[in-house]
Design a protein around this motif. Structure first.
Motif, mmCIF file in Angstrom:
data_model
loop_
_atom_site.group_PDB
_atom_site.id
_atom_site.type_symbol
_atom_site.label_atom_id
_atom_site.label_comp_id
_atom_site.label_asym_id
_atom_site.label_seq_id
_atom_site.Cartn_x
_atom_site.Cartn_y
_atom_site.Cartn_z
ATOM 1 N N TYR A 158 -5.084 31.469 -34.224
ATOM 2 C CA TYR A 158 -6.491 31.712 -33.924
ATOM 3 C C TYR A 158 -6.649 31.802 -32.410
ATOM 4 N N ASP A 159 -7.853 32.096 -31.947
ATOM 5 C CA ASP A 159 -8.104 32.229 -30.518
ATOM 6 C C ASP A 159 -8.177 30.849 -29.875
ATOM 7 N N GLN A 160 -7.095 30.454 -29.215
ATOM 8 C CA GLN A 160 -7.000 29.120 -28.623
ATOM 9 C C GLN A 160 -8.017 28.914 -27.502
ATOM 10 N N GLN A 161 -8.524 29.993 -26.919
ATOM 11 C CA GLN A 161 -9.503 29.867 -25.844
ATOM 12 C C GLN A 161 -10.850 29.364 -26.357
ATOM 13 N N LEU A 162 -11.101 29.549 -27.645
ATOM 14 C CA LEU A 162 -12.371 29.117 -28.225
ATOM 15 C C LEU A 162 -12.336 27.665 -28.703
ATOM 16 N N LEU A 163 -11.160 27.183 -29.010
ATOM 17 C CA LEU A 163 -11.024 25.807 -29.513
ATOM 18 C C LEU A 163 -9.605 25.328 -29.246
ATOM 19 N N ASP A 164 -9.504 24.208 -28.550
ATOM 20 C CA ASP A 164 -8.178 23.676 -28.259
ATOM 21 C C ASP A 164 -7.663 22.884 -29.455
ATOM 22 N N GLY A 165 -6.344 22.726 -29.522
ATOM 23 C CA GLY A 165 -5.742 21.960 -30.599
ATOM 24 C C GLY A 165 -5.623 20.489 -30.232
ATOM 25 N N PRO A 166 -4.976 19.710 -31.084
ATOM 26 C CA PRO A 166 -4.324 20.168 -32.316
ATOM 27 C C PRO A 166 -5.297 20.332 -33.486
ATOM 28 N N PRO A 167 -4.933 21.138 -34.501
ATOM 29 C CA PRO A 167 -3.712 21.932 -34.585
ATOM 30 C C PRO A 167 -3.762 23.100 -33.603
ATOM 31 N N PHE A 168 -2.613 23.413 -33.033
ATOM 32 C CA PHE A 168 -2.528 24.475 -32.046
ATOM 33 C C PHE A 168 -2.220 25.819 -32.709
ATOM 34 N N ALA A 169 -2.700 26.878 -32.062
ATOM 35 C CA ALA A 169 -2.415 28.226 -32.536
ATOM 36 C C ALA A 169 -0.977 28.590 -32.193
ATOM 37 N N VAL A 170 -0.282 29.143 -33.171
ATOM 38 C CA VAL A 170 1.092 29.602 -32.964
ATOM 39 C C VAL A 170 1.171 31.042 -33.448
ATOM 40 N N ALA A 171 1.406 31.955 -32.533
ATOM 41 C CA ALA A 171 1.460 33.376 -32.871
ATOM 42 C C ALA A 171 2.802 33.727 -33.511
ATOM 43 N N ASP A 172 2.804 34.822 -34.243
ATOM 44 C CA ASP A 172 4.018 35.284 -34.919
ATOM 45 C C ASP A 172 5.165 35.494 -33.916
ATOM 46 N N GLY A 173 4.864 36.081 -32.777
ATOM 47 C CA GLY A 173 5.904 36.347 -31.785
ATOM 48 C C GLY A 173 6.563 35.092 -31.268
ATOM 49 N N GLU A 174 5.790 34.015 -31.141
ATOM 50 C CA GLU A 174 6.365 32.756 -30.659
ATOM 51 C C GLU A 174 7.365 32.198 -31.659
ATOM 52 N N VAL A 175 7.042 32.284 -32.942
ATOM 53 C CA VAL A 175 7.965 31.812 -33.978
ATOM 54 C C VAL A 175 9.268 32.610 -33.915
ATOM 55 N N ARG A 176 9.153 33.913 -33.788
ATOM 56 C CA ARG A 176 10.342 34.773 -33.784
ATOM 57 C C ARG A 176 11.197 34.547 -32.540
ATOM 58 N N ARG A 177 10.555 34.282 -31.410
ATOM 59 C CA ARG A 177 11.326 33.976 -30.195
ATOM 60 C C ARG A 177 12.003 32.617 -30.314
ATOM 61 N N GLY A 178 11.269 31.648 -30.840
ATOM 62 C CA GLY A 178 11.803 30.287 -30.923
ATOM 63 C C GLY A 178 12.976 30.165 -31.869
ATOM 64 N N TYR A 179 12.980 30.985 -32.928
ATOM 65 C CA TYR A 179 14.063 30.943 -33.900
ATOM 66 C C TYR A 179 14.838 32.258 -33.912
ATOM 67 N N ALA A 180 15.018 32.826 -32.723
ATOM 68 C CA ALA A 180 15.662 34.133 -32.587
ATOM 69 C C ALA A 180 17.106 34.121 -33.075
ATOM 70 N N GLY A 181 17.716 32.947 -33.083
ATOM 71 C CA GLY A 181 19.104 32.861 -33.522
ATOM 72 C C GLY A 181 19.265 32.894 -35.026
ATOM 73 N N GLY A 182 18.153 32.822 -35.765
ATOM 74 C CA GLY A 182 18.223 32.803 -37.220
ATOM 75 C C GLY A 182 17.468 33.966 -37.836
ATOM 76 N N ASN A 183 17.113 33.803 -39.090
ATOM 77 C CA ASN A 183 16.398 34.829 -39.834
ATOM 78 C C ASN A 183 14.975 34.355 -40.111
ATOM 79 N N VAL A 184 13.976 35.096 -39.646
ATOM 80 C CA VAL A 184 12.574 34.710 -39.811
ATOM 81 C C VAL A 184 11.867 35.756 -40.665
ATOM 82 N N GLN A 185 11.230 35.304 -41.733
ATOM 83 C CA GLN A 185 10.552 36.217 -42.660
ATOM 84 C C GLN A 185 9.186 35.648 -43.034
ATOM 85 N N VAL A 186 8.126 36.463 -42.929
ATOM 86 C CA VAL A 186 6.798 36.039 -43.364
ATOM 87 C C VAL A 186 6.722 36.167 -44.883
#
Length: 216
Positions: A158-186
């Motif tokens: 979600y738009d983190q600028q409108l409401l701070d976490g937690p829970p924090f917003a985690v974008a799809d790209g961040e997940v893919r970068r963080g687990y780039a060494g493995g296989n990520v599937q939605v």
């Protein structure tokens, strides 16, 4: 985010993140991981989640990790389980049947502690951490888990600028970068703003929950 923040949240019973029922995404998608019966499942930052009892009921061995002793006590008490309590390194380990909850700092967990975990369930760990800690968390998790481990990861976006976490917003790209060494599937993606009064009140127009299958 300092450990004292979460200790205070539990002490003050400010645990709106806790669900009294089993997460429907877990029930719907867990079997897609095709894990062997009896596999050990790591559940980071587990709180007193009833999902751990569900996983144990499906025939898995559960390794939860939780900072708050209050949360650990509540889990075993609410599940009607009598725990044996021992000390393992930096952790106080609570055991009953197929469930172990290690009370301590997740970042103190070592590969030798979780190296036989071939399953991962992360419902509320990644989204509980601010950006600078999420990168460290994903790197630590990748170092802990063995090759071939399969995990289910739930996030919110979600738009983190409108409401701070937690829970924090985690974008799809961040997940893919963080687990780039493995296989990520939605596996699933849903708009849930209608179920989120806090976000509606803050003027957030959209909250998307995603379910990932992550391979290590």
């Amino acid at each position: 985010m300092e450990p004292a923040f979460w200790q205070k949240r539990w002490a003050d019973n400010q645990i709106g993140f806790h669900r009294e029922d089993v997460n429907p995404f877990l029930e719907a998608h867990w079997r897609t991981l095709a894990l062997a019966s009896g596999a050990r499942i790591l559940v980071p930052l587990c709180g007193k989640s009833v999902d751990m009892a569900w996983l144990a009921g499906q025939g898995y061995r559960v390794l939860g990790v939780e900072l708050s002793r209050r949360a650990v006590e509540d889990f075993f008490g609410e599940q009607g389980l009598q725990a044996e309590v021992t000390v393992q390194g930096a952790f106080e380990v609570w055991r009953s049947g197929e469930v172990e909850v290690w009370c301590g700092d997740f970042f103190d967990l070592r590969a030798q502690d979780a190296g036989d975990c071939f399953g991962l369930y992360d419902r509320a760990a990644l989204i509980a951490l601010p950006a600078e800690m999420r990168e460290r968390y994903m790197a630590h998790l990748s170092a802990l888990l063995p090759a071939g481990c399969q995990g289910l990861l739930l996030t919110m976006d979600y738009d983190q600028q409108l409401l701070d976490g937690p829970p924090f917003a985690v974008a799809d790209g961040e997940v893919r970068r963080g687990y780039a060494g493995g296989n990520v599937q939605v596996l699933d993606e849903r708009e849930v703003i209608g179920e989120s009064p806090k976000f509606l009140q803050a003027g957030v127009p959209s909250v998307v929950e995603r379910v990932y299958r992550v391979g290590f």
